[in-house]
Design a protein around this motif. Sequence first.
Motif, PDB file in Angstrom:
ATOM      1  N   TYR A   5       0.865  -1.179   0.000  1.00  0.00           N
ATOM      2  CA  TYR A   5       0.000   0.000   0.000  1.00  0.00           C
ATOM      3  C   TYR A   5       0.898   1.223   0.000  1.00  0.00           C
ATOM      4  N   ILE A   6       0.616   2.178  -0.873  1.00  0.00           N
ATOM      5  CA  ILE A   6       1.375   3.426  -0.923  1.00  0.00           C
ATOM      6  C   ILE A   6       0.602   4.488  -0.154  1.00  0.00           C
ATOM      7  N   GLY A  12      -3.998  19.233  -1.442  1.00  0.00           N
ATOM      8  CA  GLY A  12      -3.068  20.331  -1.667  1.00  0.00           C
ATOM      9  C   GLY A  12      -2.843  20.493  -3.148  1.00  0.00           C
ATOM     10  N   ASN A  13      -1.850  19.824  -3.672  1.00  0.00           N
ATOM     11  CA  ASN A  13      -1.565  19.873  -5.103  1.00  0.00           C
ATOM     12  C   ASN A  13      -1.930  18.503  -5.690  1.00  0.00           C
ATOM     13  N   ILE A  14      -3.190  18.299  -5.935  1.00  0.00           N
ATOM     14  CA  ILE A  14      -3.722  16.983  -6.277  1.00  0.00           C
ATOM     15  C   ILE A  14      -3.061  16.374  -7.513  1.00  0.00           C
ATOM     16  N   ASP A  15      -2.918  17.138  -8.583  1.00  0.00           N
ATOM     17  CA  ASP A  15      -2.358  16.573  -9.816  1.00  0.00           C
ATOM     18  C   ASP A  15      -0.925  16.084  -9.625  1.00  0.00           C
ATOM     19  N   ILE A  16      -0.099  16.900  -9.012  1.00  0.00           N
ATOM     20  CA  ILE A  16       1.306  16.515  -8.786  1.00  0.00           C
ATOM     21  C   ILE A  16       1.389  15.353  -7.795  1.00  0.00           C
ATOM     22  N   ASN A  17       0.591  15.423  -6.722  1.00  0.00           N
ATOM     23  CA  ASN A  17       0.642  14.363  -5.715  1.00  0.00           C
ATOM     24  C   ASN A  17       0.140  13.032  -6.271  1.00  0.00           C
ATOM     25  N   LYS A  18      -0.941  13.064  -7.057  1.00  0.00           N
ATOM     26  CA  LYS A  18      -1.418  11.814  -7.654  1.00  0.00           C
ATOM     27  C   LYS A  18      -0.374  11.231  -8.605  1.00  0.00           C
ATOM     28  N   GLN A  19       0.323  12.089  -9.335  1.00  0.00           N
ATOM     29  CA  GLN A  19       1.366  11.603 -10.237  1.00  0.00           C
ATOM     30  C   GLN A  19       2.487  10.925  -9.455  1.00  0.00           C
ATOM     31  N   ALA A  20       2.802  11.434  -8.265  1.00  0.00           N
ATOM     32  CA  ALA A  20       3.822  10.795  -7.421  1.00  0.00           C
ATOM     33  C   ALA A  20       3.386   9.380  -7.038  1.00  0.00           C
ATOM     34  N   PHE A  21       2.098   9.192  -6.741  1.00  0.00           N
ATOM     35  CA  PHE A  21       1.579   7.861  -6.438  1.00  0.00           C
ATOM     36  C   PHE A  21       1.712   6.941  -7.646  1.00  0.00           C
ATOM     37  N   LEU A  22       1.328   7.440  -8.817  1.00  0.00           N
ATOM     38  CA  LEU A  22       1.385   6.622 -10.027  1.00  0.00           C
ATOM     39  C   LEU A  22       2.816   6.234 -10.379  1.00  0.00           C
ATOM     40  N   ASN A  23       3.743   7.182 -10.246  1.00  0.00           N
ATOM     41  CA  ASN A  23       5.156   6.887 -10.509  1.00  0.00           C
ATOM     42  C   ASN A  23       5.690   5.839  -9.528  1.00  0.00           C
ATOM     43  N   ALA A  24       5.348   6.003  -8.249  1.00  0.00           N
ATOM     44  CA  ALA A  24       5.799   5.043  -7.238  1.00  0.00           C
ATOM     45  C   ALA A  24       5.199   3.664  -7.518  1.00  0.00           C
ATOM     46  N   GLY A  32       7.805  -6.587  -8.877  1.00  0.00           N
ATOM     47  CA  GLY A  32       6.989  -7.759  -8.658  1.00  0.00           C
ATOM     48  C   GLY A  32       5.904  -7.630  -7.598  1.00  0.00           C
ATOM     49  N   ARG A  33       5.738  -6.447  -7.051  1.00  0.00           N
ATOM     50  CA  ARG A  33       4.715  -6.243  -6.023  1.00  0.00           C
ATOM     51  C   ARG A  33       3.330  -6.013  -6.642  1.00  0.00           C
ATOM     52  N   VAL A  34       2.309  -6.376  -5.889  1.00  0.00           N
ATOM     53  CA  VAL A  34       0.943  -5.948  -6.164  1.00  0.00           C
ATOM     54  C   VAL A  34       0.784  -4.643  -5.388  1.00  0.00           C
ATOM     55  N   VAL A  35       0.306  -3.590  -6.040  1.00  0.00           N
ATOM     56  CA  VAL A  35       0.293  -2.264  -5.425  1.00  0.00           C
ATOM     57  C   VAL A  35      -1.125  -1.713  -5.327  1.00  0.00           C
ATOM     58  N   LEU A  36      -1.443  -1.209  -4.144  1.00  0.00           N
ATOM     59  CA  LEU A  36      -2.705  -0.525  -3.889  1.00  0.00           C
ATOM     60  C   LEU A  36      -2.408   0.886  -3.406  1.00  0.00           C
ATOM     61  N   HIS A  37      -3.279   1.839  -3.748  1.00  0.00           N
ATOM     62  CA  HIS A  37      -3.105   3.206  -3.258  1.00  0.00           C
ATOM     63  C   HIS A  37      -4.391   4.006  -3.426  1.00  0.00           C
ATOM     64  N   SER A  38      -4.485   5.088  -2.677  1.00  0.00           N
ATOM     65  CA  SER A  38      -5.699   5.897  -2.671  1.00  0.00           C
ATOM     66  C   SER A  38      -5.829   6.798  -3.890  1.00  0.00           C
ATOM     67  N   ALA A  39      -4.755   7.037  -4.600  1.00  0.00           N
ATOM     68  CA  ALA A  39      -4.832   7.915  -5.775  1.00  0.00           C
ATOM     69  C   ALA A  39      -5.669   7.300  -6.891  1.00  0.00           C
ATOM     70  N   SER A  40      -5.957   6.018  -6.779  1.00  0.00           N
ATOM     71  CA  SER A  40      -6.776   5.348  -7.785  1.00  0.00           C
ATOM     72  C   SER A  40      -8.272   5.461  -7.483  1.00  0.00           C
ATOM     73  N   VAL A  65       4.374   1.563   2.020  1.00  0.00           N
ATOM     74  CA  VAL A  65       5.478   2.417   1.603  1.00  0.00           C
ATOM     75  C   VAL A  65       5.023   3.871   1.732  1.00  0.00           C
ATOM     76  N   MET A  66       5.830   4.655   2.422  1.00  0.00           N
ATOM     77  CA  MET A  66       5.498   6.051   2.681  1.00  0.00           C
ATOM     78  C   MET A  66       6.217   6.959   1.688  1.00  0.00           C
ATOM     79  N   LEU A  67       5.433   7.776   0.981  1.00  0.00           N
ATOM     80  CA  LEU A  67       6.001   8.738   0.040  1.00  0.00           C
ATOM     81  C   LEU A  67       6.540   9.956   0.779  1.00  0.00           C
ATOM     82  N   PRO A  68       7.499  10.664   0.178  1.00  0.00           N
ATOM     83  CA  PRO A  68       7.997  11.899   0.794  1.00  0.00           C
ATOM     84  C   PRO A  68       6.838  12.865   1.072  1.00  0.00           C
TER      85      PRO A  68
END
Length: 101
Positions: A5-6, A12-24, A32-40, A65-68
Amino acid sequence: MVITYIAGPISGNIDINKQAFLNAADQLQSSGRVVLHSASLPVGLTEPQYMDICFAMIRACNEMVMLPGWRQSTGATAEYYYAKKIGVVVRDFNQTLKVSR
């Protein structure tokens, strides 16, 4: 199988922050991980609805995993403490990438 889970800031800055989730997510999936996150999640839910869904995703994971910038997010901070409470392994995103390589 590692299910990750990310967590991090979205408001705040939704577009930039969501892109950080997608990149991560792309980087973590390539290891090889299965990834879940709230940006989806769709736009338009209340904060309690988002947190309810996110807590369910966290329960399905064995790592978070915690993003900056997560410490400045009340939602990500709540996710962090919830994961710690239920025994999910919590890592810093940059540290996770070093371990995966």
